[in-house]
Write a protein that holds these residues in place. Structure first.
Motif, PDB file in Angstrom:
ATOM      1  N   ASP A 176       1.213  -1.652  -0.144  1.00  0.00           N
ATOM      2  CA  ASP A 176      -0.167   0.050  -0.060  1.00  0.00           C
ATOM      3  C   ASP A 176       1.012   1.157   0.288  1.00  0.00           C
ATOM      4  OD1 ASP A 176      -2.745  -1.444   0.133  1.00  0.00           O
ATOM      5  OD2 ASP A 176      -3.027  -0.502   1.928  1.00  0.00           O
ATOM      6  N   VAL A 177       1.889   1.467   0.665  1.00  0.00           N
ATOM      7  CA  VAL A 177       2.703   2.537   0.498  1.00  0.00           C
ATOM      8  C   VAL A 177       2.887   2.984  -1.100  1.00  0.00           C
ATOM      9  CG1 VAL A 177       5.021   3.150   1.478  1.00  0.00           C
ATOM     10  CG2 VAL A 177       3.542   1.819   3.321  1.00  0.00           C
ATOM     11  N   LYS A 178       4.157   1.271  -1.364  1.00  0.00           N
ATOM     12  CA  LYS A 178       4.670   2.045  -2.514  1.00  0.00           C
ATOM     13  C   LYS A 178       3.163   2.100  -3.641  1.00  0.00           C
ATOM     14  CE  LYS A 178       8.859  -1.334  -2.497  1.00  0.00           C
ATOM     15  NZ  LYS A 178       9.125  -2.574  -3.189  1.00  0.00           N
ATOM     16  N   LYS A 179       2.172   1.482  -3.335  1.00  0.00           N
ATOM     17  CA  LYS A 179       0.812   2.086  -4.312  1.00  0.00           C
ATOM     18  C   LYS A 179       0.222   3.713  -4.077  1.00  0.00           C
ATOM     19  CE  LYS A 179      -4.429   0.986  -5.015  1.00  0.00           C
ATOM     20  NZ  LYS A 179      -5.335   0.535  -5.046  1.00  0.00           N
ATOM     21  N   VAL A 180       0.375   4.514  -3.608  1.00  0.00           N
ATOM     22  CA  VAL A 180       0.681   5.428  -2.457  1.00  0.00           C
ATOM     23  C   VAL A 180       1.661   6.508  -3.531  1.00  0.00           C
ATOM     24  CG1 VAL A 180       1.381   7.139  -0.991  1.00  0.00           C
ATOM     25  CG2 VAL A 180      -0.704   5.454  -0.700  1.00  0.00           C
ATOM     26  N   ILE A 181       2.689   6.327  -3.268  1.00  0.00           N
ATOM     27  CA  ILE A 181       3.828   6.475  -4.241  1.00  0.00           C
ATOM     28  C   ILE A 181       3.285   6.348  -5.484  1.00  0.00           C
ATOM     29  CG2 ILE A 181       6.381   6.524  -4.776  1.00  0.00           C
ATOM     30  CD1 ILE A 181       6.669   5.635  -1.765  1.00  0.00           C
ATOM     31  N   GLU A 182       2.591   5.083  -6.102  1.00  0.00           N
ATOM     32  CA  GLU A 182       2.811   5.268  -7.852  1.00  0.00           C
ATOM     33  C   GLU A 182       1.362   6.518  -7.855  1.00  0.00           C
ATOM     34  OE1 GLU A 182       4.025   3.856 -10.357  1.00  0.00           O
ATOM     35  OE2 GLU A 182       4.822   2.145  -9.482  1.00  0.00           O
ATOM     36  N   ILE A 183       0.245   6.641  -7.194  1.00  0.00           N
ATOM     37  CA  ILE A 183      -0.464   6.936  -7.345  1.00  0.00           C
ATOM     38  C   ILE A 183      -0.299   8.789  -7.468  1.00  0.00           C
ATOM     39  CG2 ILE A 183      -2.789   8.105  -6.193  1.00  0.00           C
ATOM     40  CD1 ILE A 183      -3.063   5.346  -5.281  1.00  0.00           C
ATOM     41  N   THR A 184       1.187   9.110  -5.907  1.00  0.00           N
ATOM     42  CA  THR A 184       1.332  10.545  -6.328  1.00  0.00           C
ATOM     43  C   THR A 184       1.385  10.840  -7.374  1.00  0.00           C
ATOM     44  OG1 THR A 184       1.662  10.213  -3.571  1.00  0.00           O
ATOM     45  CG2 THR A 184       3.299  11.825  -4.690  1.00  0.00           C
ATOM     46  N   SER A 185       3.015  10.023  -8.348  1.00  0.00           N
ATOM     47  CA  SER A 185       3.556  10.773  -9.111  1.00  0.00           C
ATOM     48  C   SER A 185       2.527  10.470 -10.570  1.00  0.00           C
ATOM     49  CB  SER A 185       4.779   9.144  -9.423  1.00  0.00           C
ATOM     50  OG  SER A 185       3.772   7.657  -9.792  1.00  0.00           O
ATOM     51  N   GLN A 186       1.734   9.765 -10.090  1.00  0.00           N
ATOM     52  CA  GLN A 186       0.526  10.378 -11.437  1.00  0.00           C
ATOM     53  C   GLN A 186      -0.189  11.025 -11.152  1.00  0.00           C
ATOM     54  OE1 GLN A 186      -1.000   6.345 -11.986  1.00  0.00           O
ATOM     55  NE2 GLN A 186       1.754   5.383 -11.848  1.00  0.00           N
ATOM     56  N   SER A 187      -0.201  11.944 -10.164  1.00  0.00           N
ATOM     57  CA  SER A 187      -1.325  13.049  -9.839  1.00  0.00           C
ATOM     58  C   SER A 187      -0.459  14.503 -10.552  1.00  0.00           C
ATOM     59  CB  SER A 187      -1.073  13.140  -8.310  1.00  0.00           C
ATOM     60  OG  SER A 187      -2.551  14.233  -7.707  1.00  0.00           O
ATOM     61  N   ASN A 188      -1.101  15.006 -10.862  1.00  0.00           N
ATOM     62  CA  ASN A 188      -1.211  16.490 -11.423  1.00  0.00           C
ATOM     63  C   ASN A 188      -1.163  17.090 -10.093  1.00  0.00           C
ATOM     64  OD1 ASN A 188      -0.330  15.370 -14.512  1.00  0.00           O
ATOM     65  ND2 ASN A 188      -3.219  15.805 -14.264  1.00  0.00           N
ATOM     66  N   PHE A 189      -1.916  17.003  -9.491  1.00  0.00           N
ATOM     67  CA  PHE A 189      -1.863  17.929  -8.189  1.00  0.00           C
ATOM     68  C   PHE A 189      -1.346  18.329  -7.314  1.00  0.00           C
ATOM     69  CE2 PHE A 189      -3.615  19.195  -3.878  1.00  0.00           C
ATOM     70  CZ  PHE A 189      -3.690  20.532  -4.312  1.00  0.00           C
ATOM     71  N   THR A 197       1.932  17.320  -8.152  1.00  0.00           N
ATOM     72  CA  THR A 197       3.199  17.063  -8.541  1.00  0.00           C
ATOM     73  C   THR A 197       3.260  18.578  -9.360  1.00  0.00           C
ATOM     74  OG1 THR A 197       2.617  15.921 -10.899  1.00  0.00           O
ATOM     75  CG2 THR A 197       3.984  14.407  -9.389  1.00  0.00           C
ATOM     76  N   GLY A 198       2.580  19.528  -8.403  1.00  0.00           N
ATOM     77  CA  GLY A 198       2.414  20.273  -8.929  1.00  0.00           C
ATOM     78  C   GLY A 198       1.557  21.358 -10.149  1.00  0.00           C
ATOM     79  N   ASN A 199       0.841  20.367 -10.324  1.00  0.00           N
ATOM     80  CA  ASN A 199       0.078  21.487 -11.821  1.00  0.00           C
ATOM     81  C   ASN A 199      -1.266  21.525 -10.940  1.00  0.00           C
ATOM     82  OD1 ASN A 199      -0.664  21.609 -14.954  1.00  0.00           O
ATOM     83  ND2 ASN A 199      -0.683  19.172 -14.800  1.00  0.00           N
ATOM     84  N   ASN A 200      -1.049  22.882 -10.991  1.00  0.00           N
ATOM     85  CA  ASN A 200      -2.128  23.098 -10.201  1.00  0.00           C
ATOM     86  C   ASN A 200      -2.122  24.451  -9.686  1.00  0.00           C
ATOM     87  OD1 ASN A 200      -0.761  23.830  -7.351  1.00  0.00           O
ATOM     88  ND2 ASN A 200      -0.232  21.889  -7.756  1.00  0.00           N
ATOM     89  N   ASP A 201      -3.428  25.656  -9.603  1.00  0.00           N
ATOM     90  CA  ASP A 201      -3.419  26.512  -9.775  1.00  0.00           C
ATOM     91  C   ASP A 201      -1.844  27.699  -8.461  1.00  0.00           C
ATOM     92  OD1 ASP A 201      -5.292  26.569 -11.304  1.00  0.00           O
ATOM     93  OD2 ASP A 201      -6.858  27.140  -9.438  1.00  0.00           O
ATOM     94  N   LYS A 202      -1.617  26.336  -8.041  1.00  0.00           N
ATOM     95  CA  LYS A 202      -0.681  27.542  -6.914  1.00  0.00           C
ATOM     96  C   LYS A 202       0.885  27.033  -7.300  1.00  0.00           C
ATOM     97  CE  LYS A 202      -3.361  28.042  -3.364  1.00  0.00           C
ATOM     98  NZ  LYS A 202      -3.953  28.540  -2.018  1.00  0.00           N
TER      99      LYS A 202
END
Length: 293
Positions: free
Chosen positions: A224-237, A239-244
């Motif tokens: 599950d820890v590795k799964k969360v890291i995987e999800i994080t790497s694919q999340s635009n929000f 990884t910096g692709n957000n308004d701020k």
């Protein structure tokens, strides 16, 4: 120390020697004793005649050929050989089990009752060979050193099932100080660096970060820890692709509440909505072109 005895199956002996003369029977007993004490019977009738006193050479030779097998090293009774080997293995196993029992007794005095109970439950899942391998490592290390014993045991338990060793009952006696958990922390950090290249790197594994990672493993699992890291790497929000232009970091994703939200997909990229009417028209057009409408 030479084993002073071997199992004697009286029924088998009686059935197997009914056609032998009393002299041949006596000779068989002498030869079996010789094999048990010396390991192998030499292929030397003259020498054996001195050992099997009062027995004719013809009877000695007949007994050897009937009940023993000639090998490169000398004569052996296959059945007796198996009995001796089995007893040696049994004795060795009992001795090792006794030593393991002594080690567990020392650990019981060292660990809190609940932790010791959980530890023993996991330890008993190991095979006998794995337990004996642990014993070998302990004997090589500092004898009587409680932490050395725990290190050897934990190493095998973790390698066997890395996801269940760190459970809700805090099986490990001291996760923050245990050398065996260093490899797990390093593995997680390396995986984070591999997958989340755009996020700030972990420069130092602080005590707080160790606690965060180990807590999440206790509550969930390494997978599950590795799964969360995987999800994080694919999340635009994240990884910096957000308004701020904000990006998550290692501490953020391992915070309890954030970890669960990431695992549940609350930070995952949203699929673009397609106007159902337009989608329906496009599908109709496709069927018309294919002649399937």
């Amino acid at each position: 120390m030479k084993d002073p005895a071997f199992l004697f199956y009286s029924t088998n002996f009686y059935e197997g020697t009914r056609t032998m003369t009393p002299e041949e029977r006596a000779c068989l007993v002498d030869l079996m004793i010789y094999q048990h004490q010396k390991g192998v019977i030499p292929n030397d009738i003259e020498r054996l005649s001195l050992y099997c006193t009062g027995i004719a050479k013809a009877a000695l030779k007949a007994t050897l050929e009937a009940k023993f097998k000639l090998t490169d090293k000398g004569w052996l009774n296959p059945t007796l050989n198996k009995i001796i080997s089995h007893r040696e293995n049994y004795t060795e196993t009992q001795s090792k089990n006794g030593k393991i029992g002594q080690i567990l007794k020392k650990l019981k005095a060292f660990l809190p009752p609940l932790k010791f109970k959980d530890f023993v439950n996991e330890f008993n899942k190991l095979s006998q060979n794995e337990k004996f391998e642990i014993l070998s490592e302990i004997e090589i290390s500092e004898k009587g050193n409680i932490e050395a014993m725990l290190q050897a045991m934990l190493k095998h338990i973790i390698n066997r099932n890395r996801n269940t060793i760190i459970n809700k009952n805090e099986l490990l006696y001291s996760l923050n100080d245990n050398e065996s958990t260093n490899g797990i922390i390093d593995e997680i950090v390396d995986f984070f660096h591999e997958k989340c290249k755009s996020l700030p790197r972990v420069v130092k594994i602080t005590k707080q970060r160790r606690s965060l990672v180990l807590a999440r493993i206790r509550e969930h699992s390494i997978d599950d820890v590795k799964k969360v890291i995987e999800i994080t790497s694919q999340s635009n929000f994240l990884t910096g692709n957000n308004d701020k232009g904000w990006t998550a970091d290692f501490d953020f994703i391992f915070t309890a509440s954030k970890f669960v939200k990431i695992l549940e997909g609350q930070y995952s990229n949203k699929k673009p909505r397609i106007n159902s009417r337009i989608d329906s028209l496009l599908q109709t057009e496709k069927h018309i072109q294919n002649g399937t409408y």
